[in-house]
Design a protein around this motif. Structure first.
Motif, PDB file in Angstrom:
ATOM      1  N   UNK A 129       0.817  -1.217   0.000  1.00 30.45           N
ATOM      2  CA  UNK A 129       0.000   0.000   0.000  1.00 30.45           C
ATOM      3  C   UNK A 129       0.848   1.264   0.000  1.00 30.45           C
ATOM      4  N   UNK A 130       0.314   2.309  -0.607  1.00 33.81           N
ATOM      5  CA  UNK A 130       1.003   3.602  -0.620  1.00 33.81           C
ATOM      6  C   UNK A 130       1.181   4.139   0.793  1.00 33.81           C
ATOM      7  N   UNK A 131       0.123   4.091   1.576  1.00 33.69           N
ATOM      8  CA  UNK A 131       0.194   4.445   2.996  1.00 33.69           C
ATOM      9  C   UNK A 131      -0.325   3.245   3.783  1.00 33.69           C
ATOM     10  N   UNK A 132       0.564   2.301   4.095  1.00 34.18           N
ATOM     11  CA  UNK A 132       0.102   1.090   4.765  1.00 34.18           C
ATOM     12  C   UNK A 132      -0.458   1.399   6.146  1.00 34.18           C
ATOM     13  N   UNK A 133      -1.535   0.732   6.496  1.00 33.78           N
ATOM     14  CA  UNK A 133      -2.059   0.836   7.855  1.00 33.78           C
ATOM     15  C   UNK A 133      -1.322  -0.136   8.753  1.00 33.78           C
ATOM     16  N   UNK A 134      -1.466   0.064  10.045  1.00 31.49           N
ATOM     17  CA  UNK A 134      -0.869  -0.884  10.992  1.00 31.49           C
ATOM     18  C   UNK A 134      -1.428  -2.277  10.733  1.00 31.49           C
ATOM     19  N   UNK A 135      -2.725  -2.357  10.459  1.00 32.66           N
ATOM     20  CA  UNK A 135      -3.362  -3.659  10.233  1.00 32.66           C
ATOM     21  C   UNK A 135      -2.794  -4.339   8.987  1.00 32.66           C
ATOM     22  N   UNK A 136      -2.574  -3.569   7.910  1.00 33.09           N
ATOM     23  CA  UNK A 136      -1.942  -4.117   6.700  1.00 33.09           C
ATOM     24  C   UNK A 136      -0.620  -4.797   7.052  1.00 33.09           C
ATOM     25  N   UNK A 137       0.176  -4.084   7.822  1.00 28.64           N
ATOM     26  CA  UNK A 137       1.528  -4.564   8.123  1.00 28.64           C
ATOM     27  C   UNK A 137       1.506  -5.742   9.086  1.00 28.64           C
ATOM     28  N   UNK A 138       0.584  -5.727  10.044  1.00 33.65           N
ATOM     29  CA  UNK A 138       0.466  -6.879  10.945  1.00 33.65           C
ATOM     30  C   UNK A 138       0.162  -8.142  10.142  1.00 33.65           C
ATOM     31  N   UNK A 139      -0.726  -8.018   9.162  1.00 38.97           N
ATOM     32  CA  UNK A 139      -1.051  -9.162   8.308  1.00 38.97           C
ATOM     33  C   UNK A 139       0.171  -9.560   7.473  1.00 38.97           C
ATOM     34  N   UNK A 140       0.898  -8.553   6.973  1.00 40.36           N
ATOM     35  CA  UNK A 140       2.077  -8.816   6.171  1.00 40.36           C
ATOM     36  C   UNK A 140       3.197  -9.501   6.940  1.00 40.36           C
ATOM     37  N   UNK A 141       3.226  -9.288   8.241  1.00 37.56           N
ATOM     38  CA  UNK A 141       4.272  -9.902   9.068  1.00 37.56           C
ATOM     39  C   UNK A 141       4.002 -11.375   9.375  1.00 37.56           C
ATOM     40  N   UNK A 142       2.777 -11.840   9.216  1.00 38.21           N
ATOM     41  CA  UNK A 142       2.407 -13.167   9.723  1.00 38.21           C
ATOM     42  C   UNK A 142       3.295 -14.277   9.174  1.00 38.21           C
ATOM     43  N   UNK A 143       3.482 -14.327   7.854  1.00 33.81           N
ATOM     44  CA  UNK A 143       4.273 -15.414   7.272  1.00 33.81           C
ATOM     45  C   UNK A 143       5.744 -15.285   7.654  1.00 33.81           C
ATOM     46  N   UNK A 144       6.256 -14.042   7.685  1.00 36.71           N
ATOM     47  CA  UNK A 144       7.664 -13.847   8.050  1.00 36.71           C
ATOM     48  C   UNK A 144       7.909 -14.249   9.499  1.00 36.71           C
ATOM     49  N   UNK A 145       6.965 -13.901  10.365  1.00 36.23           N
ATOM     50  CA  UNK A 145       7.139 -14.208  11.787  1.00 36.23           C
ATOM     51  C   UNK A 145       7.219 -15.712  12.016  1.00 36.23           C
ATOM     52  N   UNK A 146       6.437 -16.473  11.275  1.00 38.90           N
ATOM     53  CA  UNK A 146       6.477 -17.934  11.420  1.00 38.90           C
ATOM     54  C   UNK A 146       7.852 -18.491  11.072  1.00 38.90           C
ATOM     55  N   UNK A 147       8.440 -17.967   9.996  1.00 38.42           N
ATOM     56  CA  UNK A 147       9.774 -18.432   9.582  1.00 38.42           C
ATOM     57  C   UNK A 147      10.822 -18.040  10.621  1.00 38.42           C
ATOM     58  N   UNK A 148      10.747 -16.810  11.099  1.00 39.40           N
ATOM     59  CA  UNK A 148      11.697 -16.330  12.101  1.00 39.40           C
ATOM     60  C   UNK A 148      11.592 -17.164  13.376  1.00 39.40           C
ATOM     61  N   UNK A 149      10.358 -17.409  13.810  1.00 35.50           N
ATOM     62  CA  UNK A 149      10.169 -18.195  15.035  1.00 35.50           C
ATOM     63  C   UNK A 149      10.669 -19.624  14.855  1.00 35.50           C
ATOM     64  N   UNK A 150      10.460 -20.195  13.693  1.00 36.78           N
ATOM     65  CA  UNK A 150      10.912 -21.579  13.468  1.00 36.78           C
ATOM     66  C   UNK A 150      12.429 -21.678  13.566  1.00 36.78           C
ATOM     67  N   UNK A 151      13.125 -20.636  13.128  1.00 37.42           N
ATOM     68  CA  UNK A 151      14.587 -20.648  13.237  1.00 37.42           C
ATOM     69  C   UNK A 151      15.017 -20.509  14.699  1.00 37.42           C
TER      70      UNK A 151
END
Length: 307
Positions: free
Chosen positions: A187-209
């Protein structure tokens, strides 16, 4: 804070803004330089560099930060002429690889000695050097042992956001270090909610490591530019991206705090980047990474106070 090296020595007036934003750690970043991605010579600690980029400068900065009880990570970095990406440093033949290894050892062990001398809490053994590590894993195993012989504190490595999954030596270090420029919103001006959703897949990978190695995660760098689409390609520092968007920077940063800061397996992070002349940098017209004199600085002050 990622406390940027400058031409000058620093004093209390330069450190007070770090204290005022409730930061408790600073990354000090001396530099080595290479002429191109295939050149094995790392030029470092010379009188042709800015003071803050040298061993004497790093020590002086640390001394001033210590007066205010700021803890320190020493994070030596390489700059390739014309700003080419360090992850692509790769030699063409065995002789050049050997020369690079010798040069890098000279560079990094000099700062491991400094880290021991000043009792730095953390020492970072390298930043975004994927091809070097991929091609010379045995060298890196041996280098870590040499570093441990000189420095008795905690160790990390700053892996790029798309590299850390493949870094082979996390078990030998104390923290899994990640330069956390993950894409989290188109998004041009991402909302906090946009970014929280965007972090979900990355967070899983980070936590697995984290689970795999039983090591805490440390964001050796994190942060966003105050531009449109700040969460789309956060690693890009191209000045052609110059449409100021302070809200985008604040929202992406807030989402990162909400995603990670309360997790017991997350050690914290170093925001990119903080300049010593606080009253002369950043501000509402600035489109680069620094949070200084922008709305996101108030967010940092609040979140760091809550640690």
């Amino acid at each position: 804070m990622s406390f940027v090296a400058s031409r000058d020595a620093v004093n209390e007036t330069h450190v007070n803004p770090v204290v005022n934003v409730n930061a408790n750690y600073a990354a000090i970043m001396p530099f080595g330089f290479v002429r191109n991605l295939n050149n094995p010579e790392i030029i470092h600690n010379t009188d042709r560099q800015w003071f803050g980029e040298t061993r004497a400068g790093a020590k002086q900065y640390i001394g001033e930060l210590r007066k205010k009880d700021i803890k320190v990570m020493i994070k030596p970095q390489i700059w390739v002429w014309h700003g080419e990406f360090t992850g692509f440093i790769e030699m063409k033949n065995e002789d050049d690889w050997k020369a690079l290894e010798e040069s890098y050892s000279s560079f990094i062990l000099e700062y491991a000695e400094l880290a021991n001398e000043v009792n730095a809490e953390i020492f970072c053994i390298g930043t975004e050097l994927e091809k070097f590590i991929e091609n010379r894993p045995e060298y890196w195993n041996g280098l870590i042992e040499k570093i441990k012989a000189k420095y008795k504190g905690e160790l990390t490595y700053a892996a790029n956001w798309d590299e850390f999954k493949r870094t082979p030596f996390w078990s030998q270090l104390d923290y899994i270090g990640v330069d956390a420029y993950f894409p989290v919103s188109d998004s041009k001006t991402p909302t906090v909610e946009d970014c929280l959703k965007g972090w979900e897949k990355h967070k899983q990978v980070i936590f697995s490591l984290h689970k795999k190695h039983d090591k805490p995660i440390l964001f050796t760098e994190y942060g966003y530019r105050s531009v449109d689409y700040s969460g789309k390609t956060p690693w890009v520092s191209d000045r052609s991206l110059n449409q100021v968007n302070l809200e985008a920077q604040t929202n992406t940063t807030q989402a990162l705090f909400e995603t990670f800061w309360s997790e017991d397996w997350f050690a914290g992070g170093f925001i990119w980047k903080w300049f010593h002349k606080h009253d002369k940098v950043g501000g509402p017209d600035n489109f680069m990474f620094t949070p200084q004199n922008k709305p996101v600085e108030a967010l940092l002050r609040k979140e760091y106070k809550n640690e």
